[in-house]
Design a protein around this motif. Sequence first.
Motif, PDB file in Angstrom:
ATOM      1  N   SER A   1       6.477   0.913  -5.089  1.00 16.01           N
ATOM      2  CA  SER A   1       6.048   0.007  -6.164  1.00 16.01           C
ATOM      3  C   SER A   1       4.736  -0.663  -5.808  1.00 16.01           C
ATOM      4  O   SER A   1       4.502  -1.828  -6.127  1.00 16.01           O
ATOM      5  CB  SER A   1       7.119  -1.058  -6.424  1.00 16.01           C
ATOM      6  OG  SER A   1       8.269  -0.441  -6.899  1.00 16.01           O
ATOM      7  N   PHE A   2       3.865   0.056  -5.144  1.00 13.63           N
ATOM      8  CA  PHE A   2       2.580  -0.507  -4.740  1.00 13.63           C
ATOM      9  C   PHE A   2       1.589  -0.358  -5.888  1.00 13.63           C
ATOM     10  O   PHE A   2       1.265   0.746  -6.305  1.00 13.63           O
ATOM     11  CB  PHE A   2       2.057   0.201  -3.496  1.00 13.63           C
ATOM     12  CG  PHE A   2       0.728  -0.299  -3.029  1.00 13.63           C
ATOM     13  CD1 PHE A   2       0.558  -1.625  -2.654  1.00 13.63           C
ATOM     14  CD2 PHE A   2      -0.362   0.546  -2.974  1.00 13.63           C
ATOM     15  CE1 PHE A   2      -0.680  -2.096  -2.232  1.00 13.63           C
ATOM     16  CE2 PHE A   2      -1.601   0.090  -2.547  1.00 13.63           C
ATOM     17  CZ  PHE A   2      -1.745  -1.235  -2.174  1.00 13.63           C
ATOM     18  N   CYS A   3       1.137  -1.483  -6.389  1.00 13.83           N
ATOM     19  CA  CYS A   3       0.275  -1.470  -7.566  1.00 13.83           C
ATOM     20  C   CYS A   3      -1.018  -2.213  -7.250  1.00 13.83           C
ATOM     21  O   CYS A   3      -1.046  -3.108  -6.413  1.00 13.83           O
ATOM     22  CB  CYS A   3       0.953  -2.174  -8.735  1.00 13.83           C
ATOM     23  SG  CYS A   3       2.621  -1.617  -9.018  1.00 13.83           S
TER      24      CYS A   3
ATOM     25  N   MET B   1       2.669  -5.112  -4.439  1.00 15.35           N
ATOM     26  CA  MET B   1       2.739  -6.568  -4.601  1.00 15.35           C
ATOM     27  C   MET B   1       1.456  -7.072  -5.256  1.00 15.35           C
ATOM     28  O   MET B   1       0.369  -6.673  -4.901  1.00 15.35           O
ATOM     29  CB  MET B   1       2.921  -7.214  -3.216  1.00 15.35           C
ATOM     30  CG  MET B   1       3.087  -8.709  -3.252  1.00 15.35           C
ATOM     31  SD  MET B   1       4.546  -9.262  -4.148  1.00 15.35           S
ATOM     32  CE  MET B   1       5.822  -8.773  -2.999  1.00 15.35           C
ATOM     33  N   ARG B   2       1.627  -7.936  -6.221  1.00 20.13           N
ATOM     34  CA  ARG B   2       0.443  -8.458  -6.887  1.00 20.13           C
ATOM     35  C   ARG B   2      -0.265  -9.485  -6.023  1.00 20.13           C
ATOM     36  O   ARG B   2       0.338 -10.100  -5.161  1.00 20.13           O
ATOM     37  CB  ARG B   2       0.859  -9.113  -8.201  1.00 20.13           C
ATOM     38  CG  ARG B   2       1.429  -8.132  -9.189  1.00 20.13           C
ATOM     39  CD  ARG B   2       1.923  -8.848 -10.397  1.00 20.13           C
ATOM     40  NE  ARG B   2       2.398  -7.875 -11.356  1.00 20.13           N
ATOM     41  CZ  ARG B   2       2.376  -8.062 -12.658  1.00 20.13           C
ATOM     42  NH1 ARG B   2       1.916  -9.162 -13.164  1.00 20.13           N
ATOM     43  NH2 ARG B   2       2.830  -7.152 -13.466  1.00 20.13           N
ATOM     44  N   SER B   3      -1.535  -9.671  -6.304  1.00 22.67           N
ATOM     45  CA  SER B   3      -2.277 -10.676  -5.560  1.00 22.67           C
ATOM     46  C   SER B   3      -3.314 -11.304  -6.490  1.00 22.67           C
ATOM     47  O   SER B   3      -3.616 -10.768  -7.553  1.00 22.67           O
ATOM     48  CB  SER B   3      -2.967 -10.025  -4.353  1.00 22.67           C
ATOM     49  OG  SER B   3      -3.833  -9.017  -4.812  1.00 22.67           O
ATOM     50  N   VAL B   4      -3.832 -12.436  -6.056  1.00 22.34           N
ATOM     51  CA  VAL B   4      -4.868 -13.090  -6.846  1.00 22.34           C
ATOM     52  C   VAL B   4      -6.175 -12.353  -6.582  1.00 22.34           C
ATOM     53  O   VAL B   4      -6.839 -12.587  -5.576  1.00 22.34           O
ATOM     54  CB  VAL B   4      -4.997 -14.588  -6.481  1.00 22.34           C
ATOM     55  CG1 VAL B   4      -6.127 -15.222  -7.278  1.00 22.34           C
ATOM     56  CG2 VAL B   4      -3.701 -15.314  -6.747  1.00 22.34           C
TER      57      VAL B   4
ATOM     58  N   PRO C   1      -1.345  -1.713   4.172  1.00 18.37           N
ATOM     59  CA  PRO C   1      -0.175  -2.333   4.822  1.00 18.37           C
ATOM     60  C   PRO C   1       0.924  -2.752   3.832  1.00 18.37           C
ATOM     61  O   PRO C   1       2.099  -2.808   4.197  1.00 18.37           O
ATOM     62  CB  PRO C   1      -0.761  -3.566   5.515  1.00 18.37           C
ATOM     63  CG  PRO C   1      -2.203  -3.253   5.685  1.00 18.37           C
ATOM     64  CD  PRO C   1      -2.596  -2.362   4.561  1.00 18.37           C
ATOM     65  N   ASP C   2       0.545  -3.031   2.595  1.00 19.06           N
ATOM     66  CA  ASP C   2       1.544  -3.432   1.595  1.00 19.06           C
ATOM     67  C   ASP C   2       2.234  -2.240   0.940  1.00 19.06           C
ATOM     68  O   ASP C   2       3.149  -2.413   0.136  1.00 19.06           O
ATOM     69  CB  ASP C   2       0.881  -4.275   0.490  1.00 19.06           C
ATOM     70  CG  ASP C   2       0.417  -5.620   1.008  1.00 19.06           C
ATOM     71  OD1 ASP C   2       1.044  -6.125   1.958  1.00 19.06           O
ATOM     72  OD2 ASP C   2      -0.577  -6.149   0.477  1.00 19.06           O
TER      73      ASP C   2
END
Lengths: 118, 192
Positions: free
Chosen positions: B70-72, A1-4, B133-134
């Motif tokens: 899909s952890f980027c 998941m992308r983040s800022v 955790p993500d």
Amino acid sequence: MRSVDAGYLLALGVTLVLELPVVMLLFRSQWKRLALSCLVATAMTHWLMHFIVPLITSSYLSYLIVGESFATFGEGLAYGVAAEPTNFIRGLMASALANGLSYGVGLFVSPLWQSLYS
Amino acid sequence: MRRLFFFLAWMVGTFANTYWARADCDDGAYYRLYQKENSYTVEVCVGTDCPFRPVVRQNVETDELVQLSSFCDGPDGCYQDECVAPGTYRYGLTQPFTCDEAVCDGEIDYYAEITVADQTANGVEFDECELNPDNSGVVHYNQPLPWEGKENGESCQVDNGACSVVTPGAMSVLSLNGLVFLISLLMIYWRR
């Protein structure tokens, strides 16, 4: 998941540095008004492009086409409305040039940044 | 206004020239693997934003196959394969890059290989590794691999006419912006 994170903020910063002068140049007589419009519109489309569009598209190609089309036309609309008098054609022209430029520069910078970062 | 027109035309021409002159294979269709310092994380960069297509990891010694989540992370969104036990692995897309012989000399890799080093000497125990955790972690993969029975670097068969996963999208984006720009410019001149 992308983040800022720092990477996102850097990408936004580079985008603004590239797009602001183009928009200001094409609206020289009212550059302050359009610079503000560019800041707000680009920040919004950039955020949507990174966090929302990936959720509603199923492939990278559709992500690119949907996201970049939205950015070009959305920002063009914003510039057109911000201009005095309203000028959608010039707004679209500025948006297309600015977005094309920043996307193109991104194509070159991204692999370089990737190798430096890693 | 005339000077502005020539300036813009020059900008567009220069940009288009530099874009089409670039080596697509070097910029787009590649695998770059790195073991992050003092960790058991492998960063898998495939030349485009992450997540994109599924990425598979193959243990060279045991042939065990898993599909990455899909952890980027990172500025360019590379896949992060965390808590990878020391050993040698191959990473590749489940749908390999397509290519154009005219641009890529007929060579596109199916996968890249990396040896994950034991970090115990640096005070990092593999047994104590924990996923972010993500990160939902890897899952077992039981489909045939694109590179089974083939040599790496020989996947290039002209099919879709594109050597890089970046190219078709990039062409679309640049074409869209170029077209909108030119139409707007023409309309402005036409109305004068």
